[in-house]
Motif scaffolding. Structure first.
Motif, PDB file in Angstrom:
ATOM      1  N   LYS A  60      91.712 118.479  11.213  1.00 35.19           N
ATOM      2  CA  LYS A  60      90.439 117.780  11.402  1.00 35.19           C
ATOM      3  C   LYS A  60      90.266 116.696  10.342  1.00 35.19           C
ATOM      4  CE  LYS A  60      86.812 120.519  12.168  1.00 35.19           C
ATOM      5  NZ  LYS A  60      85.983 121.755  12.191  1.00 35.19           N
ATOM      6  N   ARG A  61      90.624 116.998   9.099  1.00 38.23           N
ATOM      7  CA  ARG A  61      90.518 116.024   8.012  1.00 38.23           C
ATOM      8  C   ARG A  61      91.451 114.841   8.273  1.00 38.23           C
ATOM      9  NH1 ARG A  61      93.174 113.939   4.302  1.00 38.23           N
ATOM     10  NH2 ARG A  61      94.970 115.293   4.591  1.00 38.23           N
ATOM     11  N   MET A  62      92.691 115.132   8.674  1.00 39.94           N
ATOM     12  CA  MET A  62      93.656 114.068   8.966  1.00 39.94           C
ATOM     13  C   MET A  62      93.116 113.130  10.041  1.00 39.94           C
ATOM     14  SD  MET A  62      97.153 116.381   9.028  1.00 39.94           S
ATOM     15  CE  MET A  62      98.078 115.217   9.997  1.00 39.94           C
ATOM     16  N   ILE A  63      92.564 113.705  11.092  1.00 43.21           N
ATOM     17  CA  ILE A  63      92.028 112.908  12.194  1.00 43.21           C
ATOM     18  C   ILE A  63      90.843 112.077  11.723  1.00 43.21           C
ATOM     19  CG2 ILE A  63      90.836 113.038  14.422  1.00 43.21           C
ATOM     20  CD1 ILE A  63      92.623 115.581  14.961  1.00 43.21           C
ATOM     21  N   SER A  64      89.906 112.715  11.033  1.00 43.65           N
ATOM     22  CA  SER A  64      88.701 112.013  10.575  1.00 43.65           C
ATOM     23  C   SER A  64      89.029 110.903   9.582  1.00 43.65           C
ATOM     24  CB  SER A  64      87.717 112.998   9.951  1.00 43.65           C
ATOM     25  OG  SER A  64      87.276 113.911  10.930  1.00 43.65           O
ATOM     26  N   GLU A  65      89.893 111.195   8.614  1.00 45.79           N
ATOM     27  CA  GLU A  65      90.218 110.199   7.591  1.00 45.79           C
ATOM     28  C   GLU A  65      91.089 109.065   8.124  1.00 45.79           C
ATOM     29  OE1 GLU A  65      91.637 111.879   3.931  1.00 45.79           O
ATOM     30  OE2 GLU A  65      89.765 112.974   3.614  1.00 45.79           O
ATOM     31  N   SER A  66      91.741 109.276   9.247  1.00 43.46           N
ATOM     32  CA  SER A  66      92.560 108.207   9.825  1.00 43.46           C
ATOM     33  C   SER A  66      91.682 107.076  10.379  1.00 43.46           C
ATOM     34  CB  SER A  66      93.432 108.754  10.957  1.00 43.46           C
ATOM     35  OG  SER A  66      92.654 108.969  12.122  1.00 43.46           O
ATOM     36  N   THR A  67      90.430 107.335  10.618  1.00 39.24           N
ATOM     37  CA  THR A  67      89.422 106.448  11.230  1.00 39.24           C
ATOM     38  C   THR A  67      89.674 106.194  12.718  1.00 39.24           C
ATOM     39  OG1 THR A  67      90.432 104.291  10.694  1.00 39.24           O
ATOM     40  CG2 THR A  67      88.994 105.286   9.009  1.00 39.24           C
ATOM     41  N   ILE A  68      90.555 106.953  13.328  1.00 39.81           N
ATOM     42  CA  ILE A  68      90.838 106.747  14.752  1.00 39.81           C
ATOM     43  C   ILE A  68      89.626 107.065  15.628  1.00 39.81           C
ATOM     44  CG2 ILE A  68      91.775 109.043  15.332  1.00 39.81           C
ATOM     45  CD1 ILE A  68      94.029 107.307  16.836  1.00 39.81           C
ATOM     46  N   LEU A  69      88.770 107.985  15.172  1.00 41.74           N
ATOM     47  CA  LEU A  69      87.604 108.372  15.968  1.00 41.74           C
ATOM     48  C   LEU A  69      86.520 107.293  15.988  1.00 41.74           C
ATOM     49  CD1 LEU A  69      87.282 112.059  14.747  1.00 41.74           C
ATOM     50  CD2 LEU A  69      88.072 111.314  16.990  1.00 41.74           C
ATOM     51  N   THR A  70      86.497 106.454  14.958  1.00 40.40           N
ATOM     52  CA  THR A  70      85.388 105.508  14.824  1.00 40.40           C
ATOM     53  C   THR A  70      85.797 104.035  14.871  1.00 40.40           C
ATOM     54  OG1 THR A  70      85.610 105.687  12.422  1.00 40.40           O
ATOM     55  CG2 THR A  70      83.987 107.130  13.492  1.00 40.40           C
TER      56      THR A  70
END
Length: 149
Positions: A60-70
């Motif tokens: 979850k941290r990897m996904i969130s910090e990648s900024t791909i969600l936003t």
């Protein structure tokens, strides 16, 4: 608990049929792995393991910090054609949900030549990290040899 789901797929259809690699991670910690390759001794592999809550939080941290969600949109990415390789990434973290598709990236030059190199670079790096982490977890579970006491 935040809603969470992650699925990564890379594959193609060619002379050997449909060959692919897929990972799914659920909030329960269930990590499913599927691999189909006609060129191996065991052409169809399906395995699942349960990972700790710390591993789920790390993904979850990897996904969130990648900024791909936003910060990323796949609208300008190269679309896969019928018999071309494709990458798919679906992630849900909390209220954020994405489902991206791109033609298979064979080299970083493919990323740089695209019409959205910044977004595709984020996608490529994240999918490579997810793939390596997932393969490492699967390999540790199924190939680990006990150490004699």
């Amino acid at each position: 608990m935040d809603e969470f789901y992650m699925r990564y797929y890379v594959g193609h259809k060619g002379p050997a049929g449909h060959e692919y690699l897929e990972f799914e991670l659920f909030p329960s910690g269930k990590l499913q792995y599927a691999n189909y390759c006609k060129h191996s001794n065991n052409p169809h592999i399906q395995q699942e393991v349960y990972v700790s809550p710390a591993v789920v939080e790390e993904v979850k941290r990897m996904i969130s910090e990648s900024t791909i969600l936003t910060d990323v949109d796949d609208a300008n990415w190269p679309e896969p054609r019928e018999n071309e390789g494709r990458h798919e990434l679906e992630c849900k973290v909390g209220l954020n949900h994405i489902a991206f598709t791109a033609k298979e990236i064979k080299a970083l030059a493919d990323v740089e030549r695209s019409s959205d190199p910044a977004g595709l670079r984020i996608f490529h790096r994240l999918t490579q990290d997810i793939k390596e982490l997932s393969l490492t977890l699967i390999n540790c579970h199924f190939k680990a040899k006990p150490i004699p006491i």
